[in-house]
Design an enzyme around this catalytic site. Structure first.
Site, PDB file in Angstrom:
ATOM      1  N   ASP A  88       0.836  -1.141   0.101  1.00 28.35           N
ATOM      2  CA  ASP A  88       0.091   0.302   0.158  1.00 28.35           C
ATOM      3  C   ASP A  88       1.045   1.610  -0.141  1.00 28.35           C
ATOM      4  OD1 ASP A  88       0.338   0.538   2.962  1.00 28.35           O
ATOM      5  OD2 ASP A  88      -0.011  -1.519   2.612  1.00 28.35           O
ATOM      6  N   GLU A 179      -7.086   4.987  12.335  1.00 24.33           N
ATOM      7  CA  GLU A 179      -6.017   4.468  13.770  1.00 24.33           C
ATOM      8  C   GLU A 179      -6.470   5.372  14.449  1.00 24.33           C
ATOM      9  OE1 GLU A 179      -3.282   4.886  11.765  1.00 24.33           O
ATOM     10  OE2 GLU A 179      -3.865   4.289   9.275  1.00 24.33           O
TER      11      GLU A 179
END
Length: 283
Positions: A88, A179
């Site tokens: 990613d 997150e």
């Protein structure tokens, strides 16, 4: 003449108490030392879990750290050589030479990539458009993700993603990257916002989004209410070797090196082979 009386002498109580205090202080010191050592050793993991770092690992590795990271990466990939492997990226990787991104260590094929598209209610990744188009030319299975900011309006964040990401047949479902812990709202309010984002994005693309998060974060705050969504889990534990059965993707390191990409990169394993991954794509 009076008889002498002999009394058995015992250590003074004061002296005994003094020794006990020194013993206690010693063990407290040792305990604090090992706690601080553990925090230092796993500082990146702690900071990542608490949401204080966005780049997760920004400094260069020493020669020994690089060697350990490469050994770990090779062992995990070798154990899962029957599964699809991907990476990613975001604007932090700068310009990517996509024609070089075919393998890890010339042995393990790269099949897919997740690309950051947006963050919050108004940010677009500076390199999303070029990465999105170039990864398609490279014939990678591609997916786009949104970095969720807990203290911004969830509907506006969903609209930001929808406006910038046009998914096509063969692309992976949209991804919600969560997150951070909220600073201005409760965990319950955070969950309401996440649910709104997921519902709006699912309604637009007609597919259930994937949730990306750290394993501890997901277990502590999301598992109970969001277990129906596909999972992409980040866990960099040196001793973990396998995916859990309910993980679709496992981000197992942030220290990989890929030809064509500057600096270190996150590596991911899909819980199945490339043919199974294609079945998860948009139709």
């Amino acid at each position: 003449m009076a008889a002498k009386i002999y009394r058995k002498k015992y250590p003074s109580k004061q002296k005994s108490n003094s020794i006990s205090k020194w013993v206690i202080r010693f063990f407290v010191f040792v305990f604090i030392f090992f706690v601080l050592l553990g925090i230092y050793k796993f500082r990146d993991g702690f900071l990542y879990y608490l949401g204080f770092k966005t780049d997760k690992y920004s400094h260069e590795l020493s020669a020994d750290e690089r060697k350990l990271a490469d050994i770990r990466i090779y062992e995990v990939l070798h154990k899962h050589d029957n599964k699809a492997i991907g990476f990613d990226v975001s604007e932090y990787q700068s310009e990517i030479d996509w024609e070089q991104t075919y393998h890890i260590d010339e042995s393990f094929e790269l099949s897919f990539v997740f690309i950051r598209a947006t963050a919050g209610k108004n940010k677009t990744d500076k390199r999303f458009k070029e990465n999105w188009e170039a990864s398609k030319k490279r014939q990678l299975i591609r997916g786009a993700y949104h970095y969720y900011r807990p203290n911004e309006n969830s509907i506006e964040q969903a609209e930001n993603f929808i406006k910038n990401v046009k998914l096509e047949k063969g692309d992976l479902p949209p991804v919600l990257d969560i997150e951070k812990l909220p600073r201005k709202q409760s965990i319950d309010s955070l969950k309401v916002g996440l649910r709104r984002w997921l519902k709006k994005v699912e309604k637009h693309y007609k597919v259930k989004p994937i949730i990306y998060s750290g394993e501890s974060y997901y277990t502590d705050f999301l598992r109970e209410e969001f277990s129906e969504y596909p999972l992409w889990i980040a866990n960099y534990n040196f001793w973990r070797n396998d995916l859990e059965s309910d993980w679709q993707f496992w981000q197992f390191t942030e220290k990989a090196q890929i030809t064509g990409v500057q600096g270190m990169v996150d590596l991911n394993i899909f819980n199945g082979d490339k043919n199974k991954l294609l079945l998860k794509c948009m139709r």
